[in-house]
Every structure is written in C-alpha cells, then in structure tokens.
Scaffold this motif. Structure first.
Motif, short mmCIF file in Angstrom:
data_model
loop_
_atom_site.label_atom_id
_atom_site.label_comp_id
_atom_site.label_asym_id
_atom_site.label_seq_id
_atom_site.Cartn_x
_atom_site.Cartn_y
_atom_site.Cartn_z
N PHE A 96 21.90 30.53 2.53
CA PHE A 96 20.72 31.32 2.20
C PHE A 96 19.87 31.43 3.46
CE2 PHE A 96 16.40 31.90 0.57
CZ PHE A 96 16.60 32.99 -0.26
N PRO A 97 19.53 32.67 3.86
CA PRO A 97 18.74 32.82 5.09
C PRO A 97 17.35 32.21 4.93
CG PRO A 97 19.25 34.97 4.11
CD PRO A 97 19.86 33.92 3.24
N SER A 98 16.90 31.55 5.97
CA SER A 98 15.59 30.89 5.90
C SER A 98 14.55 31.65 6.72
CB SER A 98 15.72 29.45 6.40
OG SER A 98 16.17 29.46 7.74
N SER A 99 14.69 32.94 6.79
CA SER A 99 13.75 33.77 7.54
C SER A 99 12.41 33.80 6.80
CB SER A 99 14.31 35.18 7.68
OG SER A 99 13.32 36.05 8.18
N PRO A 100 11.30 33.63 7.51
CA PRO A 100 9.99 33.67 6.84
C PRO A 100 9.69 35.03 6.22
CG PRO A 100 9.76 33.09 9.17
CD PRO A 100 11.20 33.30 8.91
N ILE A 101 10.20 36.10 6.80
CA ILE A 101 9.96 37.43 6.24
C ILE A 101 10.63 37.55 4.87
CG2 ILE A 101 10.46 39.88 6.56
CD1 ILE A 101 10.12 39.43 9.56
N LEU A 102 11.83 37.01 4.72
CA LEU A 102 12.51 37.07 3.43
C LEU A 102 11.79 36.22 2.39
CD1 LEU A 102 16.23 36.88 4.54
CD2 LEU A 102 14.99 38.87 3.69
N ILE A 103 11.30 35.07 2.79
CA ILE A 103 10.57 34.20 1.86
C ILE A 103 9.27 34.87 1.42
CG2 ILE A 103 9.39 31.99 1.64
CD1 ILE A 103 11.55 30.85 3.56
N ILE A 104 8.54 35.45 2.35
CA ILE A 104 7.29 36.15 2.01
C ILE A 104 7.59 37.34 1.10
CG2 ILE A 104 5.42 37.55 2.97
CD1 ILE A 104 5.49 35.66 5.42
N GLY A 105 8.67 38.05 1.38
CA GLY A 105 9.04 39.19 0.54
C GLY A 105 9.40 38.76 -0.87
N ALA A 106 10.14 37.66 -1.00
CA ALA A 106 10.50 37.16 -2.33
C ALA A 106 9.26 36.71 -3.09
CB ALA A 106 11.50 36.01 -2.20
N LEU A 107 8.34 36.04 -2.40
CA LEU A 107 7.08 35.63 -3.06
C LEU A 107 6.26 36.85 -3.46
CD1 LEU A 107 6.01 32.56 -0.89
CD2 LEU A 107 6.92 32.55 -3.22
N GLY A 108 6.27 37.88 -2.63
CA GLY A 108 5.55 39.12 -2.95
C GLY A 108 6.11 39.78 -4.20
N ILE A 109 7.42 39.80 -4.32
CA ILE A 109 8.05 40.38 -5.51
C ILE A 109 7.69 39.55 -6.74
CG2 ILE A 109 10.28 40.80 -6.63
CD1 ILE A 109 11.33 41.57 -3.82
N ALA A 110 7.71 38.23 -6.61
CA ALA A 110 7.37 37.36 -7.75
C ALA A 110 5.91 37.58 -8.17
CB ALA A 110 7.61 35.90 -7.38
N VAL A 111 5.02 37.70 -7.20
CA VAL A 111 3.60 37.94 -7.52
C VAL A 111 3.44 39.30 -8.18
CG1 VAL A 111 1.32 38.34 -6.50
CG2 VAL A 111 2.68 36.37 -5.79
N ALA A 112 4.13 40.32 -7.69
CA ALA A 112 4.03 41.66 -8.27
C ALA A 112 4.50 41.66 -9.72
CB ALA A 112 4.84 42.65 -7.45
N ILE A 113 5.58 40.97 -10.01
CA ILE A 113 6.09 40.89 -11.39
C ILE A 113 5.09 40.16 -12.28
CG2 ILE A 113 7.89 39.86 -12.84
CD1 ILE A 113 9.86 40.54 -10.56
N ALA A 114 4.50 39.08 -11.77
CA ALA A 114 3.51 38.33 -12.55
C ALA A 114 2.28 39.18 -12.83
CB ALA A 114 3.12 37.05 -11.81
N VAL A 115 1.80 39.92 -11.82
CA VAL A 115 0.63 40.79 -12.01
C VAL A 115 0.94 41.88 -13.02
CG1 VAL A 115 -0.82 42.54 -10.87
CG2 VAL A 115 -0.42 40.32 -9.78
N PHE A 116 2.12 42.47 -12.93
CA PHE A 116 2.51 43.51 -13.89
C PHE A 116 2.53 42.95 -15.30
CE2 PHE A 116 5.87 45.62 -16.33
CZ PHE A 116 5.36 46.91 -16.35
N PHE A 117 3.12 41.78 -15.50
CA PHE A 117 3.20 41.18 -16.82
C PHE A 117 1.82 40.88 -17.38
CE2 PHE A 117 3.49 37.39 -19.52
CZ PHE A 117 4.34 37.87 -20.51
N VAL A 118 0.96 40.27 -16.59
CA VAL A 118 -0.38 39.90 -17.07
C VAL A 118 -1.20 41.14 -17.37
CG1 VAL A 118 -2.56 38.82 -16.37
CG2 VAL A 118 -0.40 37.65 -15.95
#
Length: 72
Positions: A8-30
C-alpha cells in the motif's frame, strides 16, 4: 508460481485524499439526514398535510360506516 503482493503506497497525498473522501461521505450523510428530518423541509410538510387530510377522510368514512351498522 508466486502470487504477486502489492504494498500500500504511503504517500501523504494519497492519505490526505482518502481522508478527504471519507470526510465528504460523512458530510453528505449527515446533511442528508438533517435535511430530510428538518421541520423546515417543504416536501415533508406537504406530505404531512396530505396525510392528515387523508386520515380525516378515512375517519369520516369510518364514522359513517359505524353509523350505518348501528342503524341496521
């Protein structure tokens, strides 16, 4: 014959992108839950009014049927 394994790549950009997607899904749900459960939702208010009207009509019909049954 060996099965390829990928790290699994440990690039900070990929981690930030994954967290951004998770936050977007949470905001949409709420926001979805808050909007459709809001008392200011016009669609919900209209649906409630129509259901109350329908309930009144059904209650009137039920009372008429009960009166008819008593008169028999």
């Amino acid at each position: 014959m060996s099965i390829p394994f990928y790290d699994f790549p440990s690039s900070p950009i990929l981690i930030i992108g994954a967290l951004g997607i998770a936050v977007a899904i949470a905001v949409f749900f709420v926001s979805y839950q808050k909007y459709f459960n809001s008392p200011l939702n016009k669609e919900r208010a209209e649906k409630k009014k129509s259901l109350i009207k329908e309930q009144k009509k059904l209650n009137e019909r039920l009372e008429k049927i009960e009166q008819d049954l008593k008169n028999l």
